[in-house]
Design a protein around this motif. Structure first.
Motif, PDB file in Angstrom:
ATOM      1  N   ASN A   1       0.786  -1.152  -0.397  1.00  0.00           N
ATOM      2  CA  ASN A   1       0.434   0.466   0.227  1.00  0.00           C
ATOM      3  C   ASN A   1       1.039   1.741  -0.467  1.00  0.00           C
ATOM      4  OD1 ASN A   1      -2.672  -1.279   0.332  1.00  0.00           O
ATOM      5  ND2 ASN A   1      -1.976  -1.252   2.204  1.00  0.00           N
ATOM      6  N   GLY A   2       0.655   2.112  -1.410  1.00  0.00           N
ATOM      7  CA  GLY A   2       1.307   3.571  -0.538  1.00  0.00           C
ATOM      8  C   GLY A   2       0.845   4.536   0.089  1.00  0.00           C
ATOM      9  N   LYS A   3       0.650   4.712   0.591  1.00  0.00           N
ATOM     10  CA  LYS A   3       0.339   5.760   1.657  1.00  0.00           C
ATOM     11  C   LYS A   3       0.339   7.186   1.530  1.00  0.00           C
ATOM     12  CE  LYS A   3      -1.725   2.398   4.670  1.00  0.00           C
ATOM     13  NZ  LYS A   3      -1.744   1.799   5.892  1.00  0.00           N
ATOM     14  N   VAL A   4      -1.283   8.237   1.846  1.00  0.00           N
ATOM     15  CA  VAL A   4      -0.423   9.765   1.989  1.00  0.00           C
ATOM     16  C   VAL A   4      -1.640  10.121   3.074  1.00  0.00           C
ATOM     17  CG1 VAL A   4      -1.223  11.939   0.958  1.00  0.00           C
ATOM     18  CG2 VAL A   4      -0.317   9.821  -0.890  1.00  0.00           C
ATOM     19  N   HIS A   5      -1.017  10.678   4.191  1.00  0.00           N
ATOM     20  CA  HIS A   5      -1.707  11.442   5.139  1.00  0.00           C
ATOM     21  C   HIS A   5      -2.452   9.661   5.615  1.00  0.00           C
ATOM     22  CE1 HIS A   5      -0.334  15.300   4.194  1.00  0.00           C
ATOM     23  NE2 HIS A   5      -1.433  15.057   2.603  1.00  0.00           N
ATOM     24  N   GLY A   6      -1.660   8.508   5.986  1.00  0.00           N
ATOM     25  CA  GLY A   6      -2.019   7.482   6.099  1.00  0.00           C
ATOM     26  C   GLY A   6      -3.250   6.490   5.330  1.00  0.00           C
ATOM     27  N   LYS A   7      -3.784   7.499   4.951  1.00  0.00           N
ATOM     28  CA  LYS A   7      -4.547   6.361   3.250  1.00  0.00           C
ATOM     29  C   LYS A   7      -3.831   5.955   2.396  1.00  0.00           C
ATOM     30  CE  LYS A   7      -8.674   7.681   0.315  1.00  0.00           C
ATOM     31  NZ  LYS A   7      -9.772   8.683   0.197  1.00  0.00           N
ATOM     32  N   ALA A   8      -4.027   4.581   1.915  1.00  0.00           N
ATOM     33  CA  ALA A   8      -3.747   4.150   0.810  1.00  0.00           C
ATOM     34  C   ALA A   8      -4.488   4.531  -1.043  1.00  0.00           C
ATOM     35  CB  ALA A   8      -4.301   2.299   0.894  1.00  0.00           C
ATOM     36  N   VAL A   9      -3.780   5.147  -1.395  1.00  0.00           N
ATOM     37  CA  VAL A   9      -3.678   5.829  -2.481  1.00  0.00           C
ATOM     38  C   VAL A   9      -3.609   4.804  -3.846  1.00  0.00           C
ATOM     39  CG1 VAL A   9      -3.961   8.437  -1.909  1.00  0.00           C
ATOM     40  CG2 VAL A   9      -1.807   7.209  -2.743  1.00  0.00           C
TER      41      VAL A   9
END
Length: 370
Positions: free
Chosen positions: A255-263
């Motif tokens: 999972n690539g995450k930004v601000h804790g969310k998988a994008v």
């Protein structure tokens, strides 16, 4: 050598094939089949291949061109591009090729020298600058699908997440050592096995990173996940035996995450048998792509091989995205190239059609029956 795209069919790109192993020999076939390319050299990693005709190394008729281990001689050929397909990368070799002005298109991810980051990236980027050359990595797997998925996002006005799911019956890859290293045939997945699986699945981490760059994401975190499932009965594959209740399948990815969310996500489901404990189900399609956005996009891709293919012919789909990208890389700027730099490479289908028709027209008609 980085420069303008050839405008006429006669201006063929002069290329070198670097190694002829499982992927390299299929890359070599692709070069011989591509009318836009001219094979001028072949690097022989093994001493027993040096002096062997290029055709013999890939199951084709002799070409008159012999493989060599002489790197000086290959660099002196004034070629444009190297297709780089070794099992283990040699950083010194690649730096030398780039320094000499050769573009390098690689299926190898340079993982054995740290990947394209840190000191390795710095050395490669500096070589590109000195040689005014380009390095483009298509990857081992999933490679090609990254390009397709990032292009598909162009229809969306908003995106929350992009995910690629791969499903594969890996029993066609007859390598007991490979699957045992990933935990298959063992009673349980030890911490050591999970670390080895994390290393093997780092190709999918690279997939997430490359898509993130193309989609303008700055990832905060790359999260690895994996789970295993066991066989519900004894299974003998001929080259590996799986006892009941030993590991026979895995699901994992990144999972690539930004601000804790998988994008951005890539995940795999690999199995040696479908006779499993639990209720795991597998997709008959090799790829299931989901772009969550406006609109939401669902795409399924299934590869259907010809009956003539052996098990390792599947590596064609690793080799050909690199071969097909040659002219696009030649037209791109110098440096370490991204998916955006190269765009959407494609096969010379129209030229192949013209060649087939030309060959058919030269076949003499049969005498009429009297």
């Amino acid at each position: 050598m980085t420069g303008a795209r050839p405008e006429e069919p006669m201006n063929k790109l002069r290329v070198i094939q670097w190694t002829t192993g499982k992927v390299g020999k299929l890359s070599l076939r692709g070069v011989l089949d591509d009318p836009r390319l001219e094979l001028v050299g072949v690097y022989a990693y093994s001493a027993d291949k040096a002096g062997t005709d290029a055709g013999a190394l890939c199951g084709r008729p002799d070409t008159g061109l012999l493989a060599t281990s002489d790197i000086d001689a290959l660099v002196a050929l004034d070629a444009d591009t190297v297709f780089y397909n070794p099992f283990m990368a040699d950083l010194d070799h690649v730096v030398r090729l780039l320094d000499s002005g050769l573009d390098v298109i690689s299926t190898n991810l340079f993982l054995n020298v740290g990947g394209i980051q840190g000191a390795t990236r710095e050395a490669l980027a500096a070589a590109c600058e000195r040689g005014n050359s380009s390095l483009y990595i298509t990857g081992i797997n999933p490679g090609w699908i990254n390009t397709m998925v990032t292009a598909m996002t162009a229809v969306c006005r908003d995106i929350q997440r992009v995910s690629i799911s791969e499903s594969a019956d890996v029993s066609v890859y007859e390598s007991a050592e490979t699957w045992q290293a990933l935990g298959f045939s063992l009673a349980e997945a030890t911490p050591e096995v999970i670390e080895m699986a994390k290393l093997w699945l780092s190709t999918f981490r690279d997939s997430v990173q490359r898509m993130a760059v193309a989609l303008d994401y700055e990832l905060d975190d790359l999260e690895f996940f994996i789970e295993h499932q066991t066989a519900s009965e004894d299974v003998d594959l001929g080259w590996l035996s799986l006892r009941k209740d030993t590991i026979a399948a895995l699901r994992g990815g990144w999972n690539g995450k930004v601000h804790g969310k998988a994008v951005v996500q890539t995940n795999v489901a690999w199995y040696l048998t479908e006779k499993l404990n639990g209720n795991w189900e597998f997709d008959d399609d090799h790829y299931h792509v989901v772009i969550e956005g406006e609109p939401e996009v669902h795409t399924r891709i299934r590869f259907v091989p010809p009956e003539s293919w052996g098990n390792h012919e599947w590596d064609t789909m690793t080799a050909m995205p690199a071969v097909s990208a040659a002219l696009d890389v030649a037209a791109a700027p110098a440096g370490i190239l991204t998916l955006k730099d190269v765009g959407l490479p494609c096969a010379p289908a129209g030229t192949w059609l013209t060649q087939r028709r030309s060959a058919e027209s030269r076949v003499p008609a049969a005498d009429p029956i009297r």
